[in-house]
Design an enzyme around this catalytic site. Structure first.
Site, PDB file in Angstrom:
ATOM      1  N   GLY A 151     -13.926   0.341  -4.862  1.00  0.00           N
ATOM      2  CA  GLY A 151     -13.870   1.159  -3.655  1.00  0.00           C
ATOM      3  C   GLY A 151     -14.538   0.435  -2.500  1.00  0.00           C
ATOM      4  N   ARG A 193       0.841  -1.192   0.000  1.00  0.00           N
ATOM      5  CA  ARG A 193       0.000   0.000   0.000  1.00  0.00           C
ATOM      6  C   ARG A 193       0.883   1.252   0.000  1.00  0.00           C
ATOM      7  NH1 ARG A 193      -5.128   1.599  -1.212  1.00  0.00           N
ATOM      8  NH2 ARG A 193      -6.170   2.728   0.459  1.00  0.00           N
ATOM      9  N   THR A 250      -9.955   0.241  -9.888  1.00  0.00           N
ATOM     10  CA  THR A 250      -8.924  -0.572  -9.258  1.00  0.00           C
ATOM     11  C   THR A 250      -8.945  -1.804 -10.128  1.00  0.00           C
ATOM     12  OG1 THR A 250      -9.349   0.302  -7.065  1.00  0.00           O
ATOM     13  CG2 THR A 250      -8.551  -1.933  -7.118  1.00  0.00           C
TER      14      THR A 250
END
Ligand code: DON
Length: 577
Positions: free
Chosen positions: A469, A96, A376
């Site tokens: 999300g 991340r 994503t």
């Protein structure tokens, strides 16, 4: 599908196209990769066909997606890789992004004290220190079998030689053309010379990205964190209002973490720990569902969708209250994921009535969730030994911060938007201001990404994940319960109507394709419905209940392609792991 490009790619890889097949629902016994984009899936499958393992294939696919799926595939973002190694050993690589050292809790508040939405979305200031190169590098150090360069170079070749723009990519470029034009370099690469979006059938070459990928192939993570690429990105940030420094890059590390483990109807569920909330939400939902006979409710019926919404809503409250970067906050995950706690929580659900979020949330109501984009991307891989990778990574919104540092071809993320932007202020529109996810220097922002691997009787049952999300855990939950509770095939589970409830806004999101009478009944239970064309994009590899064989299934909601190795050959040893 850009078939000509695919053939060119296969030729470049020096392999016969007969080694792999591309489709939406394929036998995966010889190893397979599923991702949103066919050229990238094929690149991963080629790595498998050359003897690479699931981690090798995931790395090759991830770099290829950075070229062929620029809205979310990335070098300049971050993500999570969940690995099931031989013998069921599992580990989680956290790559991340981290807040730069100069980041401050209130850095996205305007002079009026309110969140400046654009500041969280566009430009260098909203970029976290990217983790993708470090994460893929670490995965390779731990498990890679093929040479690193062999995994990166096919992507470089794709970037240099170009590929045919798909209708999906063209549509994405059209949706975001206005913002892609804001940065000179981004406009030059991703829009036509006249500033118009890419069109389906255009040929997209990315020579700068090709050069960057060749540097990464040659020099590994060093060039990105201490070398030429770090210097180029930091120079871009310095001249355009960013706060990224060379020291931020130098200090970045991907981290190995222990996956969260749940137990559901006799299955072992492996999912991501903080800094993603994906695993917590998923497992807390499953623990609540354990007290219900889900399979007794007709699939897609209002009663079932209501139940899914209610368990999600409760899990999202714990997410908001407790979760953040584990290097900064101590969370009560042991208690939240206790099965008895889950059953008690589930017992509070009224099967006939929606629970108002305010009643659950108490003093969280009236305070705020950060805005999240819809882009994503997820990769599922198995190799012929049954080893598996679930990798979800992101730029946060589609095309991230919409900035590319000159000469790099690398889009940067806008992941800083995943922090709670206004400490202490949550609202009913979905902004959250709880402490654990407030911005702090070098902290990782909380995520919802939810790569998951499920085993039954020690055998791999499914690998899955999705974009979307905060809707991600809901899409994954749908697939997991479809396969585990209902015994559906992976394709049937992917096809189920999806719903999402994230506590705030207090609305039940539902796919448009749900029958009108189901929506009416849900509304009658007190749910405020919000229809969406689709939720998520779940790429799954799972065991077919009738044949017992693994199938690789690409979600039909977007482009999606599985690529499977055809010739399984005899199952060899697990060397290479
Ligand atoms: O990490 C997260 O949860 C978000 N940044 C993911 C954003 C996302 O999935 C948008 N996609 N579809």
């Amino acid at each position: 599908m850009a078939l000509s490009a695919l053939v060119a790619l296969l030729a470049l890889a020096g392999c016969q196209s007969a080694d792999i097949v591309i489709g939406r629902d394929l036998d995966a016994a010889g190893g397979a990769v599923v991702s949103v984009e066919p050229l990238a899936s094929a690149t991963g499958a080629r790595a498998l066909a050359r003897g690479g393992n699931a981690v090798d294939a995931a790395i090759a696919t991830a770099f290829a997606l950075a070229v062929t799926w620029p809205e979310a595939g990335n070098v300049g973002g971050g993500g999570f890789m969940l690995i099931r190694a031989p013998g069921g050993r599992a580990l989680f690589i956290d790559y991340r992004e981290k807040a730069p050292r100069a980041a401050e809790a209130s850095m996205f508040l305007g002079p009026d004290g309110k969140v400046d939405k654009n500041a969280t979305r566009l430009g260098y200031r909203c970029a976290g220190v990217p983790g993708t190169v470090a994460g893929l590098w670490l995965a390779h150090q731990l498990y890679g079998d093929l040479d690193w360069a062999e995994l990166v170079l096919p992507a470089a070749d794709l970037a240099e030689g170009g590929f045919e723009v798909s209708a999906e990519l063209a549509a994405s470029s059209a949706r975001h053309a206005r913002e892609l034009a804001l940065c000179e370099e981004t406009r030059r690469i991703f829009l036509a010379p006249d500033g118009l979006p890419l069109r389906a059938g255009d040929w997209l070459c990315q020579p700068d990205l090709a050069r960057s990928l060749r540097l990464i192939a040659l020099d590994g993570r060093r060039t990105f964190y201490e070398g030429e690429l770090a210097r180029q990105i930091v120079a871009g940030a310095r001249t355009q209002g960013g706060i990224l420094t060379l020291e931020d890059f130098r200090r970045y590390e991907a981290v190995v973490r222990r996956p969260l483990t749940g137990s559901y109807r006799g299955c072992r569920v492996l999912a991501g720990p903080p800094p993603t909330s994906g695993g917590q939400v998923l497992i807390e939902c499953l623990n609540q569902l354990d007290g219900f006979d889900l399979a007794a409710l007709p699939a897609g019926d209002a009663a079932e969708l209501h139940l899914l919404a209610e368990v999600l809503q409760r899990a999202f409250l714990d997410r908001a209250l407790h979760l953040g970067d584990p290097d900064f906050v101590s969370d009560p995950l042991g208690a939240i994921l206790d099965q008895e706690y889950g059953r008690r929580l589930g017992a509070g659900i009224d099967p006939e009535r929606a629970t108002p979020s305010d009643r659950l949330a108490g003093d969280l109501g009236g305070t705020l969730l950060p805005a999240e984009g819809e882009s994503t991307t997820h990769i599922s891989v198995v190799d012929r030994h049954g080893c598996a990778v679930a990798n979800t990574y992101t730029l946060e919104e589609s095309w991230g911060a919409k900035v590319v540092a000159a000469g790099t071809g690398i889009l940067l993320n806008n992941e800083m938007a995943d922090f709670n932007p206004q400490p202490g202020r949550s609202d009913r529109d979905g902004q959250i201001g709880t402490r654990p996810n407030v911005i702090e220097p070098e902290k990782r922002m909380l995520s919802s990404m939810c790569p998951v691997i499920v085993e039954r009787d020690g055998e791999l049952l499914l690998v899955a994940g999705s974009p979307g999300g905060r809707t991600i855990p809901a899409s994954v939950l749908r697939v997991v319960t479809g396969i585990v509770d209902r015994g559906l095939s992976p394709a049937e589970a992917v096809a189920l109507i999806r719903v999402h409830h994230g506590l705030y806004p207090d609305r039940l999101r539902i796919e448009k394709a749900a029958p009108a009478e189901v929506k009416q009944r849900l509304a009658g239970m007190g749910h405020a419905l919000e229809e969406r064309e689709f939720l998520g994009d779940c790429h799954v590899i799972g065991r077919d209940p009738s044949s017992g064989r693994l199938r690789a299934v690409a979600d039909h909601r977007r482009l999606g392609a599985a690529a499977a190795v055809v010739a399984a050959g005899p199952l060899g040893s697990e060397e290479g792991w």
